[in-house]
Design a protein around this motif. Structure first.
Motif, mmCIF file in Angstrom:
data_model
loop_
_atom_site.group_PDB
_atom_site.id
_atom_site.type_symbol
_atom_site.label_atom_id
_atom_site.label_comp_id
_atom_site.label_asym_id
_atom_site.label_seq_id
_atom_site.Cartn_x
_atom_site.Cartn_y
_atom_site.Cartn_z
ATOM 1 N N ASP A 152 0.848 -1.185 0.000
ATOM 2 C CA ASP A 152 0.000 0.000 0.000
ATOM 3 C C ASP A 152 0.885 1.236 0.000
ATOM 4 N N LEU A 153 0.281 2.365 -0.360
ATOM 5 C CA LEU A 153 0.965 3.652 -0.312
ATOM 6 C C LEU A 153 0.396 4.404 0.881
ATOM 7 N N LEU A 154 1.187 4.531 1.933
ATOM 8 C CA LEU A 154 0.702 5.014 3.221
ATOM 9 C C LEU A 154 1.017 6.495 3.414
ATOM 10 N N PRO A 155 0.124 7.229 4.094
ATOM 11 C CA PRO A 155 0.303 8.675 4.260
ATOM 12 C C PRO A 155 1.319 9.002 5.347
ATOM 13 N N LEU A 156 1.738 10.253 5.397
ATOM 14 C CA LEU A 156 2.669 10.715 6.408
ATOM 15 C C LEU A 156 2.222 12.073 6.913
ATOM 16 N N PRO A 157 2.562 12.413 8.150
ATOM 17 C CA PRO A 157 2.218 13.751 8.652
ATOM 18 C C PRO A 157 3.091 14.806 7.981
ATOM 19 N N TYR A 158 2.539 15.976 7.793
ATOM 20 C CA TYR A 158 3.252 17.073 7.149
ATOM 21 C C TYR A 158 3.833 17.980 8.223
ATOM 22 N N THR A 159 5.085 17.720 8.554
ATOM 23 C CA THR A 159 5.800 18.458 9.587
ATOM 24 C C THR A 159 7.163 18.873 9.051
ATOM 25 N N PRO A 160 7.843 19.810 9.705
ATOM 26 C CA PRO A 160 9.195 20.181 9.258
ATOM 27 C C PRO A 160 10.140 18.980 9.223
ATOM 28 N N GLY A 161 9.999 18.062 10.185
ATOM 29 C CA GLY A 161 10.882 16.902 10.216
ATOM 30 C C GLY A 161 10.670 15.969 9.039
ATOM 31 N N THR A 162 9.400 15.666 8.722
ATOM 32 C CA THR A 162 9.168 14.787 7.574
ATOM 33 C C THR A 162 9.504 15.497 6.273
ATOM 34 N N LEU A 163 9.334 16.812 6.230
ATOM 35 C CA LEU A 163 9.699 17.569 5.032
ATOM 36 C C LEU A 163 11.189 17.452 4.757
ATOM 37 N N ALA A 177 15.394 15.091 1.407
ATOM 38 C CA ALA A 177 16.654 14.348 1.318
ATOM 39 C C ALA A 177 16.500 13.122 0.420
ATOM 40 N N HIS A 178 15.361 12.440 0.537
ATOM 41 C CA HIS A 178 15.130 11.250 -0.290
ATOM 42 C C HIS A 178 14.970 11.619 -1.764
ATOM 43 N N VAL A 179 14.216 12.671 -2.047
ATOM 44 C CA VAL A 179 14.034 13.094 -3.441
ATOM 45 C C VAL A 179 15.380 13.499 -4.044
ATOM 46 N N ALA A 180 16.171 14.254 -3.297
ATOM 47 C CA ALA A 180 17.484 14.668 -3.794
ATOM 48 C C ALA A 180 18.382 13.465 -4.051
ATOM 49 N N GLU A 181 18.322 12.484 -3.138
ATOM 50 C CA GLU A 181 19.141 11.277 -3.314
ATOM 51 C C GLU A 181 18.746 10.526 -4.584
ATOM 52 N N VAL A 182 17.445 10.382 -4.814
ATOM 53 C CA VAL A 182 16.964 9.677 -6.001
ATOM 54 C C VAL A 182 17.380 10.412 -7.267
ATOM 55 N N GLN A 183 17.191 11.712 -7.300
ATOM 56 C CA GLN A 183 17.546 12.473 -8.497
ATOM 57 C C GLN A 183 19.044 12.434 -8.756
ATOM 58 N N GLU A 232 -0.874 20.627 2.796
ATOM 59 C CA GLU A 232 -0.348 19.691 1.799
ATOM 60 C C GLU A 232 0.221 20.404 0.583
ATOM 61 N N ILE A 233 -0.461 21.411 0.091
ATOM 62 C CA ILE A 233 0.030 22.123 -1.087
ATOM 63 C C ILE A 233 1.327 22.858 -0.769
ATOM 64 N N ASP A 234 1.408 23.493 0.374
ATOM 65 C CA ASP A 234 2.646 24.156 0.782
ATOM 66 C C ASP A 234 3.776 23.144 0.938
ATOM 67 N N TYR A 235 3.436 21.962 1.418
ATOM 68 C CA TYR A 235 4.423 20.895 1.617
ATOM 69 C C TYR A 235 4.997 20.450 0.268
ATOM 70 N N LEU A 236 4.121 20.192 -0.695
ATOM 71 C CA LEU A 236 4.568 19.779 -2.022
ATOM 72 C C LEU A 236 5.379 20.882 -2.698
ATOM 73 N N ALA A 237 4.924 22.118 -2.575
ATOM 74 C CA ALA A 237 5.648 23.238 -3.185
ATOM 75 C C ALA A 237 7.031 23.387 -2.572
ATOM 76 N N ALA A 238 7.146 23.177 -1.254
ATOM 77 C CA ALA A 238 8.442 23.291 -0.591
ATOM 78 C C ALA A 238 9.397 22.203 -1.062
ATOM 79 N N SER A 274 9.384 20.769 -4.005
ATOM 80 C CA SER A 274 9.807 21.152 -5.350
ATOM 81 C C SER A 274 10.825 22.283 -5.314
ATOM 82 N N ASP A 275 10.578 23.282 -4.469
ATOM 83 C CA ASP A 275 11.498 24.415 -4.381
ATOM 84 C C ASP A 275 12.878 23.984 -3.888
ATOM 85 N N ARG A 276 12.910 23.078 -2.911
ATOM 86 C CA ARG A 276 14.176 22.689 -2.299
ATOM 87 C C ARG A 276 14.961 21.664 -3.103
ATOM 88 N N THR A 277 14.281 20.858 -3.903
ATOM 89 C CA THR A 277 14.964 19.773 -4.623
ATOM 90 C C THR A 277 15.005 19.976 -6.131
#
Length: 287
Positions: A111-122, A127-133, A158-164, A166-169
């Motif tokens: 399954d694809l499980l959700p996560l809380p949107y916090t500074p720590g998970t962000l 870090a994971h997206v940057a590593e993959v790219q 959620e939208i601010d989380y996704l935008a952040a 993208s901006d950071r990675t």
């Protein structure tokens, strides 16, 4: 990090094994095909033979479901190595993954499980997206999730989380309109408001699908991201609202369960292509 060739701003379909032969014999007017990367991580055999033949004629999108981008643990080096081999083999026009997690230590969840949107998970997701790219040498797209619950400890929209992210990675975003509708139904939110606030300039691909519907224990409407039916009218209406903001964007129709005959899928793609053609008169592919 290099940028992959972009998908055409046309309608695409998920590639299913039962349709390999018909696609190769008829060469239908489809903008692109998308596959789940994990289904092609073996070294050879019929899946690769057919995919290689189809990739000679159509742009290809790789859509991952197993990287566990949102997990708290490290990205699997073995999984990343297999994905890199796939990218090097097919040079896809797009690579995408989900804002979700599916592994914990040695456990793998189907399954694809959700996560809380916090500074720590962000920080962790970035870090994971940057590593993959960095490992793949390609810019990826990250998909907004369909959710059935909200975390009390989430402190970021959620939208601010996704935008952040993208901006950071530097990653792009995959806007799943069906997921927007499913989450909006389940949380009693306005899906049009979500689209209005979404950073559409970062969208590299759109997904559409059908959802199932039931009721929760309180008798309230509950939508389930099932991918087992045609795109529902409310989702298609929201899609038209979306592309009025984004302009023409590569759009995939997902139908992963109870897969119908190819003619039924093609009709769904034609409906999407007609909507896109309305935004770019005279540029529709010949059916």
């Amino acid at each position: 990090m290099s940028t992959a060739p972009t998908l055409p701003a046309s309608a695409g379909l998920g590639l299913k094994p039962e349709h390999y032969g018909e696609i190769l014999s008829s060469m239908p007017a489809i903008g692109f095909f998308e596959v789940h990367a994990e289904n092609y991580m073996g070294d050879g055999g019929p899946p690769h033979r057919y995919l290689s033949a189809i990739a000679e004629h159509y742009p290809l999108s790789l859509h991952g479901v197993g990287l566990s981008i949102g997990g708290s643990g490290p990205i699997s080096r073995d999984h990343l190595a297999r994905l890199r081999r796939l990218v090097e083999r097919y040079r896809p026009a797009s690579l995408s993954e989900h804002l979700a997690w599916s592994t914990h230590e040695s456990a793998y969840f189907n399954d694809l499980l959700p996560l809380p949107y916090t500074p720590g998970t962000l920080d962790c997701v970035c870090a994971h997206v940057a590593e993959v790219q960095d490992a793949l040498g390609i810019r990826m797209l990250l998909e907004n999730p369909s959710t059935y619950l909200l975390f009390e400890d989430s402190t970021i929209d959620e939208i601010d989380y996704l935008a952040a992210i993208s901006d950071r990675t530097g990653c792009g975003l995959l806007l799943d309109v069906n997921n927007v509708m499913v989450s909006a139904i389940n949380h009693r939110l306005d899906p049009h408001d979500y689209i209005r606030r979404f950073p559409v300039g970062k969208v590299g691909e759109i997904h559409l699908a059908g959802y199932d519907e039931t009721h929760d224990e309180a008798g309230e409407r509950l939508a389930i991201d099932a991918h087992a039916s045609a795109v529902r009218p409310d989702v298609f209406d929201l899609y038209q609202f979306t592309i009025a903001r984004t302009g023409p964007v590569a759009t995939l129709v997902e139908w992963d369960n109870d897969v119908p005959d190819f003619a039924t899928l093609k009709a769904e793609a034609d409906r999407v292509e007609a909507a896109l053609a309305h935004l770019r008169p005279g540029q529709r592919r010949v059916a």
